[in-house]
Design an enzyme around this catalytic site. Structure first.
Site, mmCIF file in Angstrom:
data_model
loop_
_atom_site.group_PDB
_atom_site.id
_atom_site.type_symbol
_atom_site.label_atom_id
_atom_site.label_comp_id
_atom_site.label_asym_id
_atom_site.label_seq_id
_atom_site.Cartn_x
_atom_site.Cartn_y
_atom_site.Cartn_z
ATOM 1 N N HIS A 197 0.808 -1.124 -0.090
ATOM 2 C CA HIS A 197 0.072 -0.127 0.261
ATOM 3 C C HIS A 197 1.359 1.197 0.347
ATOM 4 O O HIS A 197 0.692 2.181 -0.622
ATOM 5 C CB HIS A 197 -0.773 0.165 1.247
ATOM 6 C CG HIS A 197 -2.090 -0.786 0.911
ATOM 7 N ND1 HIS A 197 -2.620 -2.324 0.122
ATOM 8 C CD2 HIS A 197 -4.155 -0.895 1.115
ATOM 9 C CE1 HIS A 197 -3.913 -2.662 0.490
ATOM 10 N NE2 HIS A 197 -4.384 -1.441 1.060
ATOM 11 N N HIS A 238 0.239 -2.583 8.885
ATOM 12 C CA HIS A 238 2.201 -3.237 9.111
ATOM 13 C C HIS A 238 3.110 -2.440 9.504
ATOM 14 O O HIS A 238 2.355 -1.301 10.783
ATOM 15 C CB HIS A 238 2.567 -2.092 7.704
ATOM 16 C CG HIS A 238 2.074 -3.154 6.355
ATOM 17 N ND1 HIS A 238 2.373 -4.045 6.189
ATOM 18 C CD2 HIS A 238 0.999 -2.594 5.839
ATOM 19 C CE1 HIS A 238 2.080 -4.623 4.862
ATOM 20 N NE2 HIS A 238 0.980 -3.671 4.882
#
Length: 341
Positions: free
Chosen positions: A217, A303
């Site tokens: 992303h 993340h």
């Protein structure tokens, strides 16, 4: 001695008068006194690039100080918080949120749409009196080559690189495996563990565990943003304002020159000097704005900080190859050019 000084003064007087009456010519608008290094981003580019680490740092700090985010369950394997609507710390922490499904998952498609829309509608990509229209001008052709090169970088990192993409290869090189494949290996199938990519692992019902997972992303959102920033901002600045060109290039003979030395014929400019984005420029700004917003959401809810850092680094590596290397490699610049030049 007094007589000598008075004679000297009398002789110097008319000369000083002549020098003082000579009009001074300003050179500040013609050539900058110091040139920016072609090996590094310009001051404007450094200011724009600073947005990305600032957003990632702010998001990471916010996730640590926010009581809702800090207390929400986090799964290191999926790099996300609980996807249960009642347990997720925010709507944007759920992978099913509309912005993630419709925008981020199709991020390169939106970036391509904004770029093409600007490319075919903005006069800065025209030439001479044909400042607009759909003619294949040299500027449009070279911009298309830069899009193809950036798309190739995105494809190699996230989709395919002579087999698994670089993200999946890096995951496996650092010890990551598919949990389903590991069970199959224990049952005697020794090949399946090396054949599965992250997508294939999830499709087979497995879990991608261990290793280092570069944030796809962050990579996609940063790459799309820097691409649009260069392909939109530089042409608009050069075409519609009196902005002084900051970029410098190394010529084939080794001389350091301002980038405008290679600029071709420009289409007619507006007389008011205002920044004219047009519909294409506004669409590109909207995509960039959504990119930055979703980058912030990724920084807060998804993340680890190191996975986000490597996603940023991978995107900026592609940016450097595409937009900085040509400035000191004349052969490459002759093929793909520079935005707005």
């Amino acid at each position: 001695m007094a007589t000598r000084r008075s004679v000297d003064h009398a002789a110097a007087g008319p000369m000083e008068e002549t020098r003082s009456s000579t009009p001074k010519i300003s050179t500040t608008s013609a050539v900058p006194s110091t040139r920016n290094s072609p090996f590094l981003p310009t001051p404007l580019e450094r200011l724009a690039l600073a947005l990305f680490p600032l957003i990632l740092v702010f998001g990471t700090i916010f996730s640590l100080v926010s009581p809702e985010t800090r207390s929400a369950p986090y799964d290191a394997t999926s790099q996300s918080h609980s996807q249960d609507a009642s347990a997720a710390p925010s709507y944007f922490a759920r992978k099913s949120n509309i912005f993630n499904v419709v925008f981020v998952k199709r991020g390169w498609g939106w970036t391509t749409f904004a770029f093409v829309f600007f490319l075919v509608t903005h006069p800065s990509y025209g030439t001479g009196s044909a400042g607009s229209g759909f003619d294949l001008t040299p500027r449009r052709f070279r911009a298309g080559l830069r899009w193809a090169a950036t798309t190739a970088w995105w494809f190699l990192i996230t989709q395919w690189c002579f087999g698994p993409p670089i993200i999946d290869r890096g995951f496996r090189w650092t010890g990551g495996r598919c949990e389903l494949a590991q069970r199959e290996v224990e049952m005697g199938d020794s090949d399946v563990g090396e054949m599965l990519t992250a997508m294939a692992c999830k499709a087979a019902g497995g879990r991608w565990k261990g290793g280092h997972d570069i944030s796809g992303h962050v990579f996609l959102l940063v790459l799309g943003s820097v691409f649009l920033m260069h392909e939109v901002v530089w042409p608009v600045l050069r075409w519609s304002s009196s902005w002084r060109e900051e970029r410098c290039v190394i010529m084939p003979d080794g001389a350091l020159k301002g980038a405008t030395v290679e600029a071709g014929e420009m289409p007619p400019r507006p007389n008011d000097g205002k920044l004219a984005l047009g519909a294409g420029g506004k669409a590109a700004l909207a995509v960039m704005g959504l990119n930055l917003w979703m980058l912030l959401m990724t920084a807060i809810y998804f993340h680890t900080w190191f996975e986000k850092f490597t996603g940023l680094l991978t995107a900026l590596t592609g940016w450097y190859i595409l937009y900085i290397l040509p400035r000191f490699m004349p052969g490459l610049r002759a093929i793909i050019g520079l935005p707005g030049i």
